[in-house]
Design an enzyme around this catalytic site. Sequence first.
Site, short mmCIF file in Angstrom:
data_model
loop_
_atom_site.label_atom_id
_atom_site.label_comp_id
_atom_site.label_asym_id
_atom_site.label_seq_id
_atom_site.Cartn_x
_atom_site.Cartn_y
_atom_site.Cartn_z
N GLU A 174 -7.28 3.07 -1.68
CA GLU A 174 -6.63 2.54 -0.46
C GLU A 174 -7.06 3.29 0.80
OE1 GLU A 174 -5.33 -0.23 -0.52
OE2 GLU A 174 -5.07 -0.43 -2.68
N GLY A 175 -8.27 3.79 0.79
CA GLY A 175 -8.80 4.52 1.95
C GLY A 175 -8.72 6.01 1.73
#
Length: 590
Positions: free
Chosen positions: A435-436
């Site tokens: 998610e980053g």
Amino acid sequence: MTYQAPVRDIMFNIEHLSDWPGVASLAAYSGIETGDIQAALEGFGRFCSDVIAPLSGTGDDTGARFDGENVVMPEPYPQAYAQYAGMGWQSLPHPEEFGGMGLPRAAGAAATEILNAADMSFGLCPLLTDGAVEALLLTGSGAQKKRYLEPMISGRWSGTMNLTEPQAGSDLGRVRCKAEPGADGAYSISGTKIFITYGAHSLTENIVHLVLARTPDAPAGPKGLSLFIVPRFLVQEDGSLGRRNTVQCVSIEHKLGVRASPTAVLQFEGATGFLVGEENRGLEYMFVMMRAARFSVGVQGVAVSERAYQHALRYAQERVQSRPVDGSSKEAVPILQHPDVRRLLLRMRALTEGGRALAMATAGWLDLAQHAEAEQAGEASEMAEFLVPLVKGCCTERSVEVTSMGLQVHGGMGFIEETGVAQFYRDARILPIYEGTTAIQANDLLGRKVLRDGGKTARRFAGMIQSVEADLCKGSAKAQLVADRLGQARGAFEASLAWLLETAPNDPNAAYAGGVPFLMLAGNLASGWQLGRSVLAAESKLEQGEDTAYMTQKIATAVFYAQHILVECGTESARIIDGSNSLFDAGFEI
């Protein structure tokens, strides 16, 4: 060792840090009392302790596997998921209009923590579904909401997020997945997506894939992406399932941790998809899901930290070894009595409670951003947007540290798989990546949340902290100590902020070289701020004679955080302001 949901501490955070009076006054949560939330979380905590936590070791040992056609889950998972869905737990934070319980976001975050502390591999399926639900609630059409939300909120169907491709990791401008419009209004989706969490499994009747793809005349880069619903099974007008869509799992990954969570490679071969919103706004819509997912991943960091702390504390209470250094016993004592073990455990507890406090406060801002009146919602949205990368980046980085310390408390036995603590360490390691990555969170914080508005929101953040310092100075000696350390940490933040604002326009490489240290500084400060607010609430309760043992411990944890962790803000500031030259002077052969 069993897991016990920390409902007492969670409720303290909801009541005192999530702006509960403001959230409770919102029309969306009319009539909901903290007693309702506590009852729901206590019941959910018992379920997770009894049913989900025992899955963790089994899932880690067995893992999900791909037999060439289907993903086979570890044997206990389907039955446990059926119980989870049947008891309505997926619905807890979602609107009553679509079959949810309608509880506030802080309650949803608490449930996410409890479930993922019990078993992160299991918890990832509901987590992705929650994100897909949020994306459709905010961006889907009325017909799409009617068709997909109730089965997802009930847990009968699950959801996924399909961004990454073999040639396009975090650089979504390179996405090649194609979407060809058809005469019937649907689209034909073709391409390959990788790293799709729960992209294929047998737990639910259907899987609703949210897919980024590019239409034929779309502009190049990220502005040309559109978002599509691509269900595993197409849905008939009456809501029943029709034919199997042409999306296939071709493999799953073999991973360091979260082994029972299938991470799929999906092949879309002319699959039927349905446009969400308008063409070329897909990345904008997907960011709704990404923000929810990033916040939830930060909560996962708190979750695995709590599990590791409970495990380490029980071991330290039971493991007898060596006489105490103060000579108070001639016999060996539990290692909890040794100073450095206490240091490790207190750091674990302080980082975990600081992360929980930050997450719960952010949940309150997120609710106000979505449901308050326009002006208040705008201000809340700015603060929520500023805090989400701190929750994601800092709580996940800290979870790796906390789980490592948990292993250290166990000594050599921690390195042995049978104790279970190595699994927490392995599971935690994905959290700063998916998610980053932490660097992506730092770039988001610096570029979009600080430089874009000239530091306005960051200064507002610092001003709110200064206000808490003033209140702490009116309290006990311990409260004043926390205020002093908080003030020093805020000073380091403000000095770093000023340097970054001055440096970035002329030397962006130097500014962004300090991005991750700035993220960690801000996250440390934000957690300290919330623990400072905890001290104010706890001292007020002590004056009333309420729950004295818990409140005393709450204050002690905040003091430890101030003396051992907040002081690290100065080091991060030095890295930001003084460290960029050495970063670029050290050459690499390319």
